[in-house]
Design an enzyme around this catalytic site. Structure first.
Site, mmCIF file in Angstrom:
data_model
loop_
_atom_site.group_PDB
_atom_site.id
_atom_site.type_symbol
_atom_site.label_atom_id
_atom_site.label_comp_id
_atom_site.label_asym_id
_atom_site.label_seq_id
_atom_site.Cartn_x
_atom_site.Cartn_y
_atom_site.Cartn_z
ATOM 1 N N GLU A 17 3.466 -16.394 -10.126
ATOM 2 C CA GLU A 17 2.182 -15.943 -9.573
ATOM 3 C C GLU A 17 1.039 -16.329 -10.508
ATOM 4 O OE1 GLU A 17 2.029 -12.029 -7.715
ATOM 5 O OE2 GLU A 17 0.179 -11.634 -8.817
ATOM 6 N N ASP A 109 -7.636 -3.194 -2.939
ATOM 7 C CA ASP A 109 -8.241 -1.948 -3.412
ATOM 8 C C ASP A 109 -9.738 -1.964 -3.167
ATOM 9 O OD1 ASP A 109 -5.973 -0.571 -4.514
ATOM 10 O OD2 ASP A 109 -5.885 -2.214 -5.966
ATOM 11 N N PHE A 217 -3.061 -2.232 -17.771
ATOM 12 C CA PHE A 217 -2.740 -2.702 -16.436
ATOM 13 C C PHE A 217 -1.812 -1.720 -15.717
ATOM 14 C CE2 PHE A 217 -0.679 -5.854 -13.549
ATOM 15 C CZ PHE A 217 -1.835 -6.198 -12.873
ATOM 16 N N HIS A 265 10.269 -13.053 -9.514
ATOM 17 C CA HIS A 265 8.875 -13.489 -9.330
ATOM 18 C C HIS A 265 8.152 -13.177 -10.645
ATOM 19 C CE1 HIS A 265 5.127 -14.164 -7.080
ATOM 20 N NE2 HIS A 265 4.644 -13.053 -7.609
HETATM 21 C C1 LIG Z 1 3.188 -8.355 -5.542
HETATM 22 C C2 LIG Z 1 1.788 -7.810 -5.471
HETATM 23 C C3 LIG Z 1 0.715 -8.683 -5.328
HETATM 24 C C4 LIG Z 1 -0.589 -8.203 -5.235
HETATM 25 N N1 LIG Z 1 -1.617 -9.101 -5.093
HETATM 26 C C5 LIG Z 1 -2.893 -8.655 -4.974
HETATM 27 C C6 LIG Z 1 -3.974 -9.568 -4.758
HETATM 28 O O1 LIG Z 1 -3.776 -10.777 -4.701
HETATM 29 N N2 LIG Z 1 -5.226 -9.069 -4.638
HETATM 30 C C7 LIG Z 1 -5.486 -7.711 -4.691
HETATM 31 O O2 LIG Z 1 -6.649 -7.321 -4.566
HETATM 32 N N3 LIG Z 1 -4.483 -6.818 -4.887
HETATM 33 C C8 LIG Z 1 -3.200 -7.257 -5.016
HETATM 34 N N4 LIG Z 1 -2.166 -6.352 -5.205
HETATM 35 C C9 LIG Z 1 -2.492 -4.929 -5.326
HETATM 36 C C10 LIG Z 1 -2.570 -4.208 -3.971
HETATM 37 O O3 LIG Z 1 -3.630 -4.721 -3.199
HETATM 38 C C11 LIG Z 1 -2.782 -2.730 -4.256
HETATM 39 O O4 LIG Z 1 -1.640 -2.188 -4.854
HETATM 40 C C12 LIG Z 1 -3.252 -1.871 -3.088
HETATM 41 O O5 LIG Z 1 -3.660 -0.599 -3.605
HETATM 42 C C13 LIG Z 1 -2.196 -1.587 -2.028
HETATM 43 O O6 LIG Z 1 -1.918 -2.669 -1.279
HETATM 44 P P1 LIG Z 1 -0.686 -2.642 -0.231
HETATM 45 O O7 LIG Z 1 -0.712 -3.908 0.491
HETATM 46 O O8 LIG Z 1 0.560 -2.223 -0.890
HETATM 47 O O9 LIG Z 1 -1.215 -1.448 0.732
HETATM 48 P P2 LIG Z 1 -0.515 -0.534 1.826
HETATM 49 O O10 LIG Z 1 0.872 -0.922 2.102
HETATM 50 O O11 LIG Z 1 -1.463 -0.463 2.968
HETATM 51 O O12 LIG Z 1 -0.465 0.871 1.071
HETATM 52 C C14 LIG Z 1 -1.631 1.414 0.458
HETATM 53 C C15 LIG Z 1 -1.493 2.932 0.310
HETATM 54 O O13 LIG Z 1 -1.591 3.534 1.585
HETATM 55 C C16 LIG Z 1 -0.396 4.245 1.903
HETATM 56 N N5 LIG Z 1 -0.142 3.984 3.330
HETATM 57 C C17 LIG Z 1 0.340 2.839 3.868
HETATM 58 N N6 LIG Z 1 0.425 2.963 5.215
HETATM 59 C C18 LIG Z 1 -0.027 4.200 5.531
HETATM 60 C C19 LIG Z 1 -0.211 4.931 6.745
HETATM 61 N N7 LIG Z 1 0.134 4.392 7.929
HETATM 62 N N8 LIG Z 1 -0.720 6.183 6.706
HETATM 63 C C20 LIG Z 1 -1.068 6.756 5.518
HETATM 64 N N9 LIG Z 1 -0.906 6.113 4.313
HETATM 65 C C21 LIG Z 1 -0.403 4.862 4.321
HETATM 66 C C22 LIG Z 1 0.679 3.692 0.981
HETATM 67 O O14 LIG Z 1 1.704 4.612 0.702
HETATM 68 C C23 LIG Z 1 -0.145 3.377 -0.260
HETATM 69 O O15 LIG Z 1 -0.369 4.545 -1.012
HETATM 70 C C24 LIG Z 1 -0.847 -6.802 -5.310
HETATM 71 C C25 LIG Z 1 0.235 -5.925 -5.472
HETATM 72 C C26 LIG Z 1 1.541 -6.410 -5.545
HETATM 73 C C27 LIG Z 1 2.682 -5.450 -5.733
#
Ligand SMILES: Cc1cc2nc3c(=O)[nH]c(=O)nc-3n(C[C@H](O)[C@H](O)[C@H](O)COP(=O)(O)OP(=O)(O)OC[C@H]3O[C@@H](n4cnc5c(N)ncnc54)[C@H](O)[C@@H]3O)c2cc1C
Length: 301
Positions: A17, A109, A217, A265
């Site tokens: 990554e 976020d 981090f 990864h």
């Molecule tokens: C491998 C990896 C790569 C990443 N790359 C990036 C990047 O390129 N850019 C960036 O800005 N960030 C990145 N992130 C960080 C990520 O955007 C954050 O962790 C963000 O806070 C959550 O994203 P998510 O897609 O997991 O969200 P979601 O899966 O939508 O979850 C977010 C929160 O909402 C809750 N939730 C989910 N669905 C529901 C629902 N239906 N009802 C109520 N609550 C719910 C979950 O439990 C969680 O607490 C990355 C994280 C990882 C692990």
């Protein structure tokens, strides 16, 4: 190539990554890093999507550069926070046009500064983005998973339930947040299996090269660094920190592969040295068979 097709080969994957450099003067660092890491023939490389819109155009630019100039199989990260449906549509259309097969679908976020406009536009959670992308074309879609639970999540059970929603909407695989204690990964795998999640879960590994940076981090993302490791690393010179961090990551990767993880990864932070040291020591783990867990076999889809 779609990453889900690589998983079907039944051997562990290797991926790196990167993030798009904000400053033009730092672009050569990423170019050099990619130049070094290319020799390990990664199954794919991924490019993060800048929080708050800062480096978004650069994400696409680097995705295409790594694909077209370096000949690498790419996955672009895409977050939905702060974006309208039509903004997402235009990016996805461009990826289709450019022949990018893989998207990591994320919520992202909201900006931390107070007073900024409402970040929630047409999508609230990543599962909605997965559903939307799925309608737009035959992409291979990855999503994020959190072995220690997502920082906002009320419980691990809820977190698993929401992860399942992403998979049910069509996610093909999961990449985990970084972790330093493999037991978190193994418990996460058990929880997801119990919940009926059968897609591969690729562990995300970040070698520690700077203890302060990693602890900051991890505090931000809700992961933890074992106290024993912090004690061992405190006060070490940069070179000794690197050696310790590399040894620790090697042991982590060895155990993960032995216990059936479907690959590794690497969060490279755009640096090659630690990742290279690890890979030189590990050898080509892709020659080994994936363990029984977590790796679909041909025909199982
Ligand atoms: C491998 C990896 C790569 C990443 N790359 C990036 C990047 O390129 N850019 C960036 O800005 N960030 C990145 N992130 C960080 C990520 O955007 C954050 O962790 C963000 O806070 C959550 O994203 P998510 O897609 O997991 O969200 P979601 O899966 O939508 O979850 C977010 C929160 O909402 C809750 N939730 C989910 N669905 C529901 C629902 N239906 N009802 C109520 N609550 C719910 C979950 O439990 C969680 O607490 C990355 C994280 C990882 C692990």
């Amino acid at each position: 190539m779609k990453i889900r097709e690589i998983f079907l080969k039944g051997r562990p994957l290797l991926s790196f990554e990167f993030f798009p450099p904000k400053k033009v003067e730092n672009e050569h660092i990423l170019e050099e890093t990619v130049g070094h890491l290319k020799k390990y023939s990664p199954d794919f490389v991924s490019i993060t999507y800048g929080a708050g819109g800062s480096t978004r155009a650069k994400t696409l630019e680097w995705t295409l550069r790594l694909k077209d100039v370096h000949g690498l199989n790419v996955m672009m990260h895409l977050t939905c926070v702060g974006s309208t449906r039509s903004e997402i549509d235009s990016i996805v259309a461009r990826l289709t046009q450019e022949g990018v097969d893989n998207i990591l679908a994320l919520r992202g976020d909201p900006p931390r500064e107070s007073g900024s406009e409402n970040p929630w536009k047409d999508f609230r959670y990543a599962f909605e983005l997965v559903r939307h992308i799925k309608k737009k074309g035959d992409f291979c879609i990855g999503v994020a998973g959190y072995p220690e639970g997502h920082i906002e999540s009320p419980s691990l059970e809820k977190d698993t339930e929401y992860l399942k929603m992403k998979v049910d909407e069509g996610a093909d695989f999961i990449i985990t947040q970084l972790f330093f204690d493999n037991r978190f990964y193994f418990r996460f795998r058990e929880r997801t299996e119990r919940a009926g999640i059968t897609v591969p879960i690729l562990p995300g590994i970040m070698p520690i090269i700077n203890l302060g940076q990693v602890t900051r981090f991890t505090e931000m993302c809700g992961a933890s660094v074992p106290q024993s490791l912090i004690r061992e690393m405190e006060g070490l010179s940069p070179e000794d920190t690197l050696k310790k961090g590399v040894d620790f990551a090697i042991a982590q990767c060895e155990e993960l592969i032995r216990e059936g993880a479907p690959g590794i990864h690497f969060y490279t932070l755009n640096r090659n040295r630690a990742t290279e040291m690890i890979l030189e020591e590990l050898g080509d783990f892709r020659g080994r068979e994936s363990g029984p867990s977590n790796s679909p076999k041909e025909g199982e889809g």
